[in-house]
Design a protein around this motif. Structure first.
Motif, PDB file in Angstrom:
ATOM      1  N   PHE A 130       0.883  -1.156   0.000  1.00 15.02           N
ATOM      2  CA  PHE A 130       0.000   0.000   0.000  1.00 15.02           C
ATOM      3  C   PHE A 130       0.936   1.227   0.000  1.00 15.02           C
ATOM      4  O   PHE A 130       1.860   1.262  -0.816  1.00 15.02           O
ATOM      5  N   ASN A 131       0.816   2.215   0.823  1.00 17.27           N
ATOM      6  CA  ASN A 131       1.643   3.418   0.664  1.00 17.27           C
ATOM      7  C   ASN A 131       2.853   3.396   1.572  1.00 17.27           C
ATOM      8  O   ASN A 131       2.759   3.690   2.765  1.00 17.27           O
ATOM      9  N   ALA A 132       4.012   3.063   1.016  1.00 14.75           N
ATOM     10  CA  ALA A 132       5.251   3.043   1.786  1.00 14.75           C
ATOM     11  C   ALA A 132       5.656   4.467   2.142  1.00 14.75           C
ATOM     12  O   ALA A 132       5.581   5.377   1.309  1.00 14.75           O
ATOM     13  N   ALA A 133       6.115   4.664   3.378  1.00 17.40           N
ATOM     14  CA  ALA A 133       6.508   5.999   3.836  1.00 17.40           C
ATOM     15  C   ALA A 133       7.429   5.851   5.035  1.00 17.40           C
ATOM     16  O   ALA A 133       7.635   4.765   5.557  1.00 17.40           O
ATOM     17  N   GLY A 134       7.983   6.979   5.482  1.00 19.32           N
ATOM     18  CA  GLY A 134       8.854   6.950   6.648  1.00 19.32           C
ATOM     19  C   GLY A 134      10.310   6.777   6.273  1.00 19.32           C
ATOM     20  O   GLY A 134      10.681   6.751   5.097  1.00 19.32           O
ATOM     21  N   ALA A 135      11.164   6.649   7.301  1.00 23.30           N
ATOM     22  CA  ALA A 135      12.605   6.589   7.086  1.00 23.30           C
ATOM     23  C   ALA A 135      13.260   5.800   8.200  1.00 23.30           C
ATOM     24  O   ALA A 135      12.670   5.564   9.253  1.00 23.30           O
ATOM     25  N   ASP A 136      14.509   5.408   7.949  1.00 19.28           N
ATOM     26  CA  ASP A 136      15.292   4.724   8.971  1.00 19.28           C
ATOM     27  C   ASP A 136      15.535   5.672  10.147  1.00 19.28           C
ATOM     28  O   ASP A 136      15.784   6.863   9.941  1.00 19.28           O
ATOM     29  N   PRO A 137      15.472   5.165  11.393  1.00 19.19           N
ATOM     30  CA  PRO A 137      15.633   6.053  12.554  1.00 19.19           C
ATOM     31  C   PRO A 137      16.993   6.710  12.644  1.00 19.19           C
ATOM     32  O   PRO A 137      17.157   7.701  13.358  1.00 19.19           O
TER      33      PRO A 137
ATOM     34  N   TYR B 100      -1.008   3.816   5.002  1.00 24.21           N
ATOM     35  CA  TYR B 100       0.426   4.134   5.025  1.00 24.21           C
ATOM     36  C   TYR B 100       1.177   3.102   5.849  1.00 24.21           C
ATOM     37  O   TYR B 100       0.846   2.851   7.003  1.00 24.21           O
ATOM     38  N   ILE B 101       2.213   2.527   5.234  1.00 25.28           N
ATOM     39  CA  ILE B 101       3.003   1.477   5.877  1.00 25.28           C
ATOM     40  C   ILE B 101       4.438   1.978   6.034  1.00 25.28           C
ATOM     41  O   ILE B 101       5.036   2.472   5.072  1.00 25.28           O
ATOM     42  N   HIS B 102       4.957   1.868   7.254  1.00 23.76           N
ATOM     43  CA  HIS B 102       6.326   2.322   7.499  1.00 23.76           C
ATOM     44  C   HIS B 102       7.299   1.477   6.688  1.00 23.76           C
ATOM     45  O   HIS B 102       7.166   0.254   6.605  1.00 23.76           O
ATOM     46  N   VAL B 103       8.291   2.125   6.093  1.00 23.69           N
ATOM     47  CA  VAL B 103       9.252   1.408   5.255  1.00 23.69           C
ATOM     48  C   VAL B 103       9.996   0.335   6.051  1.00 23.69           C
ATOM     49  O   VAL B 103      10.394  -0.696   5.483  1.00 23.69           O
ATOM     50  N   LEU B 104      10.158   0.509   7.367  1.00 21.17           N
ATOM     51  CA  LEU B 104      10.793  -0.533   8.172  1.00 21.17           C
ATOM     52  C   LEU B 104       9.892  -1.759   8.296  1.00 21.17           C
ATOM     53  O   LEU B 104      10.371  -2.898   8.258  1.00 21.17           O
ATOM     54  N   ASP B 105       8.586  -1.535   8.464  1.00 21.11           N
ATOM     55  CA  ASP B 105       7.650  -2.658   8.483  1.00 21.11           C
ATOM     56  C   ASP B 105       7.628  -3.352   7.125  1.00 21.11           C
ATOM     57  O   ASP B 105       7.546  -4.584   7.034  1.00 21.11           O
ATOM     58  N   LEU B 106       7.716  -2.570   6.068  1.00 20.61           N
ATOM     59  CA  LEU B 106       7.735  -3.133   4.721  1.00 20.61           C
ATOM     60  C   LEU B 106       8.994  -3.972   4.510  1.00 20.61           C
ATOM     61  O   LEU B 106       8.940  -5.070   3.936  1.00 20.61           O
ATOM     62  N   ALA B 107      10.127  -3.480   4.999  1.00 19.31           N
ATOM     63  CA  ALA B 107      11.372  -4.245   4.885  1.00 19.31           C
ATOM     64  C   ALA B 107      11.256  -5.573   5.616  1.00 19.31           C
ATOM     65  O   ALA B 107      11.677  -6.619   5.107  1.00 19.31           O
ATOM     66  N   ASP B 108      10.681  -5.544   6.812  1.00 19.12           N
ATOM     67  CA  ASP B 108      10.491  -6.788   7.562  1.00 19.12           C
ATOM     68  C   ASP B 108       9.601  -7.766   6.807  1.00 19.12           C
ATOM     69  O   ASP B 108       9.809  -8.985   6.865  1.00 19.12           O
ATOM     70  N   ALA B 109       8.608  -7.241   6.086  1.00 16.01           N
ATOM     71  CA  ALA B 109       7.726  -8.118   5.303  1.00 16.01           C
ATOM     72  C   ALA B 109       8.507  -8.870   4.240  1.00 16.01           C
ATOM     73  O   ALA B 109       8.225 -10.050   3.961  1.00 16.01           O
ATOM     74  N   HIS B 110       9.506  -8.232   3.653  1.00 14.25           N
ATOM     75  CA  HIS B 110      10.328  -8.921   2.642  1.00 14.25           C
ATOM     76  C   HIS B 110      11.127 -10.056   3.258  1.00 14.25           C
ATOM     77  O   HIS B 110      11.259 -11.130   2.673  1.00 14.25           O
TER      78      HIS B 110
END
Length: 334
Positions: free
Chosen positions: A180-187, A234-244
């Motif tokens: 869905f909508n990837a957003a956010g950044a690494d801390p 909106y899905i945090h890019v870190l959550d999206l990375a974990d999904a991969h």
């Protein structure tokens, strides 16, 4: 040989790809990045190296180069691939459909063919919620009919279908993750969202808050939604990375090929995102109301239950997404 059973990340110098590369390295996986640098940035991979303390093999190249892909697979002993390399701007795809079918579909087919012929047995595809078009029901399950209303979404449907047919011929399995909508950044503030031109809402809003653009244009205020503006998950890019990583682990554990939505199941309107940004950064965001854009569905919210069944769970909400993006764009975390 520089690694056993490495993960090749195409488009790994881009926004989502670089965050996934970082997570793979943190998980101890051998990684090799391939990127043609049309939208990715080599310095992004260098930032991942600095953050992880590990050198990452980087090959400037195009996924449409079958011979080059086969050489990478052989040299680095690639056993799995995460495929991000693609053009992904909806409005641009409407203006130039031929470019999207050439870049995403034709080159994607050449890429998959080279991978399969070289013996790669696991592929994770970056797909999109744009495959659903105007949904009949929300939240949207994976079983929902795919009826894309723009060439970008159509190109991803075609790639999913290609993988399904390739599996009938080659000993491989695959997962398509419909973001869905990837957003956010690494801390750390060292990795974030950077596009040229920028078309995603949250970076645009934050650029306006910083005075780097005059205003935010809200495209459409007459949709059938509570405040008349589009609603997105909106899905945090870190959550999206974990999904991969979860998808790859599932394939390695013998899970059959599958399609998963990646979203939180919560929708936020354009105006809600703007208000959240104002709250996070403590600044007023100048807004201009405009007409609808072609190819924009009113509501896209995920039913993400299927992905949760293999162990994935989103950790971040809209506040964390906007706050991490603000740290990146404002330079607070650099």
């Amino acid at each position: 040989m520089r690694g056993m059973d490495a993960v090749l990340v195409s488009g790994g110098a881009g926004y989502i790809g670089s965050h996934v590369v970082k997570r793979l390295v943190e998980a101890g996986r051998p990684v090799v990045v391939m990127d043609n640098e049309s939208t990715g940035h080599r310095e992004t991979v260098r930032a991942v190296e600095a953050l992880t303390g590990r050198e990452i093999p980087y090959i400037p190249g195009d996924v449409g180069d079958g011979d080059g892909v086969r050489r990478i697979v052989e040299e680095y002993r690639v056993g799995a691939v995460m495929h991000f390399a693609a053009k992904s701007v909806v409005a641009e795809s409407v203006r130039h459909p031929e470019v999207y079918f050439s870049e995403n579909v034709a080159k994607g087919i050449a890429f998959f063919q080279a991978l399969c012929e070289a013996g790669v047995s696991r592929i994770v595809l970056s797909s999109t919620a744009a495959v659903y078009g105007n949904p009949e029901r929300v939240p949207i399950p994976e079983e929902h009919p795919v009826r894309p209303i723009n060439p970008y979404g159509a190109s991803k449907v075609m790639l999913e279908q290609v993988l399904g047919w390739l599996e009938t011929t080659f000993p491989m399995r695959w997962v398509a993750l419909r973001y869905f909508n990837a957003a956010g950044a690494d801390p750390s503030g060292r990795l974030g969202e950077r596009h040229d031109p920028e078309t995603h809402l949250i970076p645009i809003v934050l650029e306006a808050a910083l005075g780097r653009r005059e205003r935010v244009t809200v495209f459409g205020t007459d949709y059938d939604t509570p405040d008349g503006t589009c609603i997105r998950d909106y899905i945090h890019v870190l959550d999206l990375a974990d999904a991969h990583l979860e998808a790859l682990a599932a394939l390695e554990d013998g899970h059959p090929s599958a399609i998963f939505n990646v979203g939180t199941g919560l929708g936020h309107s354009v105006l809600e995102v703007i208000r959240m940004a104002e709250e996070v950064c403590g600044r007023t965001v100048p807004v201009e109301l405009g007409a609808r854009r072609p190819g924009d569905p009113p509501v896209l919210v995920a039913d993400g239950g299927r992905l949760r069944e293999i162990g994935w769970q989103p950790r971040y909400g809209l506040w964390e997404i906007v706050a991490s993006a603000w740290a990146w764009h404002s330079g607070e975390g650099r």
